[in-house]
Design an enzyme around this catalytic site. Sequence first.
Site, short mmCIF file in Angstrom:
data_model
loop_
_atom_site.label_atom_id
_atom_site.label_comp_id
_atom_site.label_asym_id
_atom_site.label_seq_id
_atom_site.Cartn_x
_atom_site.Cartn_y
_atom_site.Cartn_z
N LYS A 107 0.81 -1.22 0.00
CA LYS A 107 0.00 0.00 0.00
C LYS A 107 0.84 1.27 0.00
O LYS A 107 0.41 2.31 -0.49
CB LYS A 107 -0.95 0.01 1.20
CG LYS A 107 -2.09 -0.99 1.02
CD LYS A 107 -3.23 -0.69 1.95
CE LYS A 107 -4.43 -1.54 1.61
NZ LYS A 107 -4.27 -2.94 2.03
N GLU A 129 -9.36 7.31 3.22
CA GLU A 129 -10.28 6.42 3.92
C GLU A 129 -9.50 5.20 4.37
O GLU A 129 -8.46 4.88 3.81
CB GLU A 129 -11.41 5.98 2.98
CG GLU A 129 -11.08 4.79 2.06
CD GLU A 129 -9.95 5.06 1.06
OE1 GLU A 129 -9.72 6.23 0.74
OE2 GLU A 129 -9.29 4.09 0.63
N SER A 394 1.76 -9.75 -0.69
CA SER A 394 1.34 -8.34 -0.58
C SER A 394 1.69 -7.68 0.75
O SER A 394 1.86 -6.47 0.80
CB SER A 394 -0.16 -8.21 -0.84
OG SER A 394 -0.90 -9.03 0.03
C1 LIG Z 1 -5.10 -3.94 1.80
C2 LIG Z 1 -4.39 -5.21 1.54
C3 LIG Z 1 -4.77 -6.09 0.49
C4 LIG Z 1 -5.98 -5.86 -0.36
O1 LIG Z 1 -5.95 -4.71 -1.14
P1 LIG Z 1 -5.72 -4.74 -2.71
O2 LIG Z 1 -6.06 -3.37 -3.14
O3 LIG Z 1 -6.65 -5.78 -3.28
O4 LIG Z 1 -4.32 -5.11 -2.95
C5 LIG Z 1 -4.03 -7.23 0.27
N1 LIG Z 1 -2.95 -7.53 1.04
C6 LIG Z 1 -2.56 -6.73 2.05
C7 LIG Z 1 -1.38 -7.12 2.85
C8 LIG Z 1 -3.26 -5.55 2.34
O5 LIG Z 1 -2.85 -4.76 3.35
#
Ligand SMILES: *Cc1c(COP(=O)(O)O)cnc(C)c1O
Length: 417
Positions: A107, A129, A394
């Site tokens: 993010k 948000e 992610s």
């Molecule tokens: C917020 C988040 C997601 C989901 O958000 P996307 O916009 O679909 O990437 C996935 N993995 C992590 C670690 C997150 O913090």
Amino acid sequence: MSALIAAGEAKTLLDAAIRGELPDERGRFGPFGGRYVPETLVPAFERLEKGVREHLHDPAFQDAFQRELREWVGRPTALTFAPRLSEKWGAEVWIKREDLAHTGAHKINNAIGQALLAKRLGAKRIIAETGAGQHGVAAAAACARVGLPCSVYMGTVDMERQAPNVDRMLRLGAEVVAVESGDKTLRAAIDEALRAWVTDPAGIYYLLGSAVGAHPYPYLVRELQSVIGQEARQQMIDQAGGLPDAAFACVGGGSNAIGLFYPLLADDIELIGVEAGGTGDGLGQNAATLATGTPGVLHGAYTIILQNEDGQVRETHSISAGLDYSGVGPEHALLQATGRVKYVSVQDDEALEALHELCAAEGILTALETAHAYAHARKYAALNPGKRILIGNSGRGDKDLPTLTQYPAQMGSHDGA
Ligand SMILES: *Cc1c(COP(=O)(O)O)cnc(C)c1O
């Protein structure tokens, strides 16, 4: 969903996507995307669109962005070979480590990019948000970094559930605005942030957290997150000796997935997005938007959403707060309709099991969101032996420890089997 576009049109649209021609000038990805917002919001969106067009690909802006990614975010993030997971799965598993980025997830790529853009556009303050708080934390950190005040809108239900992240945002200098309206979660927080934006579109910059919403956000967020796939593609060539057979990413709003997939669209790689299957197929039991949803408008974009027959947006459930959203970015809706990307879902318990397996096998505590991608990659490996697999990791799972304590770690599960 392939019925949403004609067979002949699918190839034309996919070719356009691969050539980088989507969204079109109206912000559309084929039939999806666009801008369906109230009249009061149009000037704010038009202003933003103009700003994106003028600055995003300006060399001076890109220099500043790349420098922040390198020196502050810690990019490039590593590509890690997973030897024990590979052996267990009968595959060659590579992991793109967004968990190693500053604040612990992908993010931050988007947050710092948009914060720099806000600065360029002359904004006096930033609003954002947040649901689980991860984007709020990234936005608060990025605002501190560029020296702009930050207000994060957050539903009171989420503030209670995610108290440590509220504290993190406050320490990073942000103001947290409690949202009491609507469902008191992410959806209401977005509505409230949009309402605040209208009051001063020139002074306020709205820093949206995923590849969702009205044009230009899905495009802007994709461009900022594509660094994930660009790095991973080159790292696979350098470290693995070639591209993967398949790549996996979890999908909430879809920002980490589009960031990984977009630079791989032209390659001969199976791309698979994994949504939250929650506790089952029933109404409100999951957040498997693309797998089970229907077309409709949510937060200003025509996309696939979870709704009932009257068009009421449905409640969702997932063990991972970051996947718990009833919409999805419009570009994913197109990629599904063209057949280029396949979207599947896995359930809460499968994600938990995958998280534990990864911890024991590779010493990586991944986020619950990310664990969904592993759970499906493992199934894929069982059906397709010997494949080279890339997983978009992610984020890290430290934030999930309060949830994980309800599911005790299995002692001695690292059996090497
Ligand atoms: C917020 C988040 C997601 C989901 O958000 P996307 O916009 O679909 O990437 C996935 N993995 C992590 C670690 C997150 O913090």
